[in-house]
Design a protein around this motif. Structure first.
Motif, short mmCIF file in Angstrom:
data_model
loop_
_atom_site.label_atom_id
_atom_site.label_comp_id
_atom_site.label_asym_id
_atom_site.label_seq_id
_atom_site.Cartn_x
_atom_site.Cartn_y
_atom_site.Cartn_z
N HIS A 1 -6.89 -3.01 5.75
CA HIS A 1 -5.40 -2.84 6.40
C HIS A 1 -4.44 -1.73 5.71
O HIS A 1 -3.45 -1.60 6.00
N LEU A 2 -5.04 -1.53 4.30
CA LEU A 2 -4.00 -0.61 3.51
C LEU A 2 -3.90 0.70 3.91
O LEU A 2 -4.89 1.35 3.72
N HIS A 3 -3.05 1.12 4.49
CA HIS A 3 -2.77 2.58 4.86
C HIS A 3 -2.09 3.59 3.75
O HIS A 3 -1.00 3.84 3.49
N ALA A 4 -3.07 3.82 2.76
CA ALA A 4 -2.64 4.31 1.61
C ALA A 4 -3.38 5.63 0.97
O ALA A 4 -4.87 5.31 1.34
N ARG A 5 -3.04 6.61 0.57
CA ARG A 5 -4.18 7.68 -0.07
C ARG A 5 -4.48 7.22 -1.42
O ARG A 5 -3.63 6.72 -2.20
N VAL A 6 -5.78 7.39 -1.47
CA VAL A 6 -6.60 7.09 -2.90
C VAL A 6 -6.58 8.40 -3.64
O VAL A 6 -6.94 9.45 -3.09
N VAL A 7 -5.77 8.36 -5.00
CA VAL A 7 -5.59 9.43 -5.82
C VAL A 7 -6.18 9.12 -7.10
O VAL A 7 -6.57 7.88 -7.46
N ASP A 8 -6.44 10.15 -7.64
CA ASP A 8 -6.87 10.18 -9.33
C ASP A 8 -5.53 9.80 -10.23
O ASP A 8 -5.81 8.93 -11.05
#
Length: 283
Positions: free
Chosen positions: A259-266
């Protein structure tokens, strides 16, 4: 007076339990519903510490804290900045309301907080964004805002004031389709209630329901955490830029990740707020 959708396409309440039925009826009726005592006060106090720390960080950089009127600010944060984020978005009442009202594929698109400090003024009556055709033509809600106060709210702290049942007004003639004409303000005030939540309470509302923050006559700040959730395709993710690190993302429950609408980043990048409500800056 603006037109109101004649047919409200509320989800069927057939077979729902009492909590889910109450949520549907309240959100499609008054435009707001609450769950008292959802969290212990110790959890809320930790959340309050995180909010104040995030505000101090945000105010040090340009675009970190956005004015929502005199002595009133909004700050959008990343989930990792709030130790209680996972507890909040996986709370059974929150997930039940999201699934029932927005559907099983709801999207978490925003987490932030609003703080009216001492001296904050009455805001103009407004909604947080223009109404979509799905709402003003079809009578269907496509987004919800969950509010969690981090302090016990008293009457002198500038409580949230909401005009019940106004979420289906078209608002096409409003200034920026968000701000009704001043001549309509007495009508909104007459149909309004002031909310005095306590630590541990959660509310869910349609951000289209006409509302305002009121004057904070106390010497205390009144932080409120705001969680924004969309039905698929509602499009409010374009106004936000939520990020999570890969390690944080991998540690989340699989159902939450869905459900989480987020970018996965370093590495997390500080958020420059996109959702600036121009009409609130002057109060």
């Amino acid at each position: 007076m603006t037109d109101v959708a004649q047919t409200r396409q509320a989800p069927s309440i057939e077979g729902l339990d009492d909590e889910a039925r109450e949520a549907v009826e309240a959100l499609y009726g008054d435009g707001i519903v609450a769950r008292k005592g959802a969290f212990p006060t110790a959890w809320v106090d930790r959340l309050n510490e995180d909010v104040l720390a995030a505000f101090e960080e945000a105010r040090q950089r340009e675009g970190g804290a956005v004015s929502r009127g005199p002595n009133r600010f909004y700050v959008e944060v990343h989930p990792e900045q709030l130790s209680g984020f996972v507890d909040l978005v996986t709370h059974p009442w929150v997930t039940k309301v999201c699934e029932t009202v927005l559907g099983p594929d709801y999207e978490i698109v925003e987490i932030g907080f609003d703080i009216p400090f001492a001296g904050a003024k009455d805001q103009p009556w407004h909604r947080d964004f223009p109404s979509p055709p799905e709402t003003y033509e079809q009578g269907r809600l496509t987004s919800l805002a969950f509010n969690v106060t981090t302090v016990d709210t008293t009457e002198d702290m500038g409580p949230f004031n909401i005009s019940l049942g106004t979420q289906f007004e078209t608002g096409l003639e409003f200034d920026h389709q968000q701000f009704p004409d001043r001549s309509e303000w007495p009508r909104y005030e007459a149909g309004s209630v002031y909310k005095l939540p306590r630590r541990g309470d959660i509310s869910a509302r349609s951000a289209l329901t006409i509302h305002r923050g009121t004057a904070n006559r106390s010497e205390l700040a009144r932080p409120v955490v705001v969680l924004g959730v969309d039905a698929p395709g509602a499009g409010h993710d374009e106004l936000h830029d939520m990020m999570v690190t890969k390690a944080y993302h991998d540690a989340l429950p699989p159902e939450l990740r869905r459900h989480l609408h987020a970018r996965v980043v370093d590495e997390l990048v500080p958020i420059v707020q996109k959702h600036d409500i121009e009409g609130l800056v002057m109060g």
